[in-house]
Design a protein around this motif. Structure first.
Motif, PDB file in Angstrom:
ATOM      1  N   SER A  56       0.610  -1.031   0.427  1.00 51.99           N
ATOM      2  CA  SER A  56      -0.310   0.219  -0.130  1.00 51.99           C
ATOM      3  C   SER A  56       0.580   1.426  -0.450  1.00 51.99           C
ATOM      4  O   SER A  56       0.430   1.982  -0.692  1.00 51.99           O
ATOM      5  CB  SER A  56      -0.692   0.272   1.314  1.00 51.99           C
ATOM      6  OG  SER A  56      -0.327  -0.186   1.901  1.00 51.99           O
ATOM      7  N   THR A  57       2.099   1.075   1.061  1.00 52.45           N
ATOM      8  CA  THR A  57       2.451   2.464   0.946  1.00 52.45           C
ATOM      9  C   THR A  57       3.517   2.341  -1.179  1.00 52.45           C
ATOM     10  O   THR A  57       3.560   3.350  -0.796  1.00 52.45           O
ATOM     11  CB  THR A  57       3.692   2.459   2.257  1.00 52.45           C
ATOM     12  OG1 THR A  57       3.976   1.191   1.436  1.00 52.45           O
ATOM     13  CG2 THR A  57       3.159   2.720   3.105  1.00 52.45           C
ATOM     14  N   GLY A  58       3.822   1.738  -1.272  1.00 48.85           N
ATOM     15  CA  GLY A  58       3.843   1.518  -3.204  1.00 48.85           C
ATOM     16  C   GLY A  58       3.564   2.276  -3.460  1.00 48.85           C
ATOM     17  O   GLY A  58       4.648   2.641  -4.801  1.00 48.85           O
ATOM     18  N   PHE A  59       1.710   2.399  -3.559  1.00 47.02           N
ATOM     19  CA  PHE A  59       1.314   3.290  -4.294  1.00 47.02           C
ATOM     20  C   PHE A  59       1.298   4.631  -3.847  1.00 47.02           C
ATOM     21  O   PHE A  59       1.311   5.469  -4.816  1.00 47.02           O
ATOM     22  CB  PHE A  59      -0.135   2.828  -4.220  1.00 47.02           C
ATOM     23  CG  PHE A  59      -0.796   1.188  -4.917  1.00 47.02           C
ATOM     24  CD1 PHE A  59      -0.983   1.284  -6.457  1.00 47.02           C
ATOM     25  CD2 PHE A  59      -0.600   0.390  -4.075  1.00 47.02           C
ATOM     26  CE1 PHE A  59      -0.798   0.391  -6.752  1.00 47.02           C
ATOM     27  CE2 PHE A  59      -1.131  -0.872  -4.070  1.00 47.02           C
ATOM     28  CZ  PHE A  59      -1.271  -1.089  -6.351  1.00 47.02           C
ATOM     29  N   MET A  60       1.564   5.224  -2.263  1.00 45.61           N
ATOM     30  CA  MET A  60       1.613   6.317  -2.354  1.00 45.61           C
ATOM     31  C   MET A  60       3.061   6.596  -2.973  1.00 45.61           C
ATOM     32  O   MET A  60       2.764   8.025  -2.876  1.00 45.61           O
ATOM     33  CB  MET A  60       1.196   5.811  -0.699  1.00 45.61           C
ATOM     34  CG  MET A  60       1.819   7.361   0.164  1.00 45.61           C
ATOM     35  SD  MET A  60       0.477   8.650  -0.726  1.00 45.61           S
ATOM     36  CE  MET A  60      -1.241   7.405   0.548  1.00 45.61           C
ATOM     37  N   ALA A  61       3.724   5.993  -2.655  1.00 41.41           N
ATOM     38  CA  ALA A  61       5.473   6.661  -2.996  1.00 41.41           C
ATOM     39  C   ALA A  61       5.061   6.924  -4.282  1.00 41.41           C
ATOM     40  O   ALA A  61       5.916   8.177  -4.725  1.00 41.41           O
ATOM     41  CB  ALA A  61       6.554   5.220  -2.488  1.00 41.41           C
ATOM     42  N   ALA A  62       4.206   6.412  -5.490  1.00 40.17           N
ATOM     43  CA  ALA A  62       4.402   6.712  -6.245  1.00 40.17           C
ATOM     44  C   ALA A  62       4.005   8.143  -6.616  1.00 40.17           C
ATOM     45  O   ALA A  62       4.003   8.963  -7.411  1.00 40.17           O
ATOM     46  CB  ALA A  62       3.303   5.678  -6.699  1.00 40.17           C
ATOM     47  N   ASN A  63       2.598   8.100  -5.391  1.00 43.65           N
ATOM     48  CA  ASN A  63       1.482   9.516  -6.055  1.00 43.65           C
ATOM     49  C   ASN A  63       2.901  10.390  -5.491  1.00 43.65           C
ATOM     50  O   ASN A  63       2.344  12.285  -5.909  1.00 43.65           O
ATOM     51  CB  ASN A  63       0.670   9.349  -4.729  1.00 43.65           C
ATOM     52  CG  ASN A  63      -0.524   8.079  -5.873  1.00 43.65           C
ATOM     53  OD1 ASN A  63      -0.189   8.286  -6.975  1.00 43.65           O
ATOM     54  ND2 ASN A  63      -1.406   8.016  -5.421  1.00 43.65           N
ATOM     55  N   MET A  64       3.830  10.391  -4.464  1.00 39.61           N
ATOM     56  CA  MET A  64       4.187  10.825  -4.015  1.00 39.61           C
ATOM     57  C   MET A  64       5.298  11.536  -4.863  1.00 39.61           C
ATOM     58  O   MET A  64       5.850  12.696  -5.420  1.00 39.61           O
ATOM     59  CB  MET A  64       4.717  10.915  -2.516  1.00 39.61           C
ATOM     60  CG  MET A  64       4.115  10.433  -1.620  1.00 39.61           C
ATOM     61  SD  MET A  64       4.954  10.016  -0.051  1.00 39.61           S
ATOM     62  CE  MET A  64       5.440  11.170   1.030  1.00 39.61           C
ATOM     63  N   ARG A  65       6.359  10.382  -5.378  1.00 37.91           N
ATOM     64  CA  ARG A  65       6.822  10.819  -6.360  1.00 37.91           C
ATOM     65  C   ARG A  65       6.552  11.684  -7.905  1.00 37.91           C
ATOM     66  O   ARG A  65       6.834  12.958  -8.166  1.00 37.91           O
ATOM     67  CB  ARG A  65       7.851  10.135  -7.066  1.00 37.91           C
ATOM     68  CG  ARG A  65       8.617   9.106  -6.042  1.00 37.91           C
ATOM     69  CD  ARG A  65       9.184   8.191  -7.001  1.00 37.91           C
ATOM     70  NE  ARG A  65       8.765   6.923  -7.193  1.00 37.91           N
ATOM     71  CZ  ARG A  65       8.345   5.622  -6.279  1.00 37.91           C
ATOM     72  NH1 ARG A  65       8.909   5.712  -5.194  1.00 37.91           N
ATOM     73  NH2 ARG A  65       7.736   4.435  -6.836  1.00 37.91           N
ATOM     74  N   LYS A  66       5.379  12.073  -8.306  1.00 34.01           N
ATOM     75  CA  LYS A  66       4.590  12.514  -8.955  1.00 34.01           C
ATOM     76  C   LYS A  66       4.282  13.772  -8.854  1.00 34.01           C
ATOM     77  O   LYS A  66       4.787  15.179  -9.303  1.00 34.01           O
ATOM     78  CB  LYS A  66       2.665  11.837  -9.308  1.00 34.01           C
ATOM     79  CG  LYS A  66       3.142   9.983 -10.608  1.00 34.01           C
ATOM     80  CD  LYS A  66       2.062   9.947 -10.624  1.00 34.01           C
ATOM     81  CE  LYS A  66       1.780   8.815 -11.212  1.00 34.01           C
ATOM     82  NZ  LYS A  66       0.723   8.476 -10.864  1.00 34.01           N
ATOM     83  N   ALA A  67       4.025  14.004  -7.970  1.00 32.02           N
ATOM     84  CA  ALA A  67       3.937  15.341  -6.984  1.00 32.02           C
ATOM     85  C   ALA A  67       5.288  16.286  -6.568  1.00 32.02           C
ATOM     86  O   ALA A  67       4.960  16.944  -6.767  1.00 32.02           O
ATOM     87  CB  ALA A  67       3.275  15.285  -5.356  1.00 32.02           C
TER      88      ALA A  67
END
Length: 103
Positions: free
Chosen positions: A13-24
């Protein structure tokens, strides 16, 4: 550069979050690295990170990780449950930077 590590049970689940944070971070042209791992891998990253964010379901473990990482000067917090549930990478990134910059 700010080095952020996200950790949860198995890191999915944090993998998805990390991807969204990298985009931001990319959209804001910020100099950060963001990775996600399982909690069991955190010690391997102790000297490679500035900030550890635990999934909200592991917030009770924040003191344990603060103690574990204190000699590495790593700040530790848990992710806001509402932002986590909505996978709001931008909000979590902003919170992470604010928390890191606190004295």
């Amino acid at each position: 550069m700010l080095r952020i590590l996200l950790a949860c049970g198995i890191g999915a689940s944090t993998g998805f979050m990390a991807a969204n944070m990298r985009k931001a971070a990319k959209a804001q042209n910020l100099d950060v690295t963001i990775h996600a791992v399982s909690k069991s891998q955190v010690p391997e990253y102790a000297d490679k990170i500035d900030l550890l964010l635990l999934g909200p379901h592991f917030s009770a473990e924040v003191p344990k990780y603060r103690d574990m990482l204190k000699d590495h000067h790593v700040k530790v917090a848990s992710i806001d449950p509402d932002n986590y549930a909505s996978l709001d990478g931008e909000a979590i990134l902003e919170e992470a930077i604010d928390f890191y910059n606190e004295e």
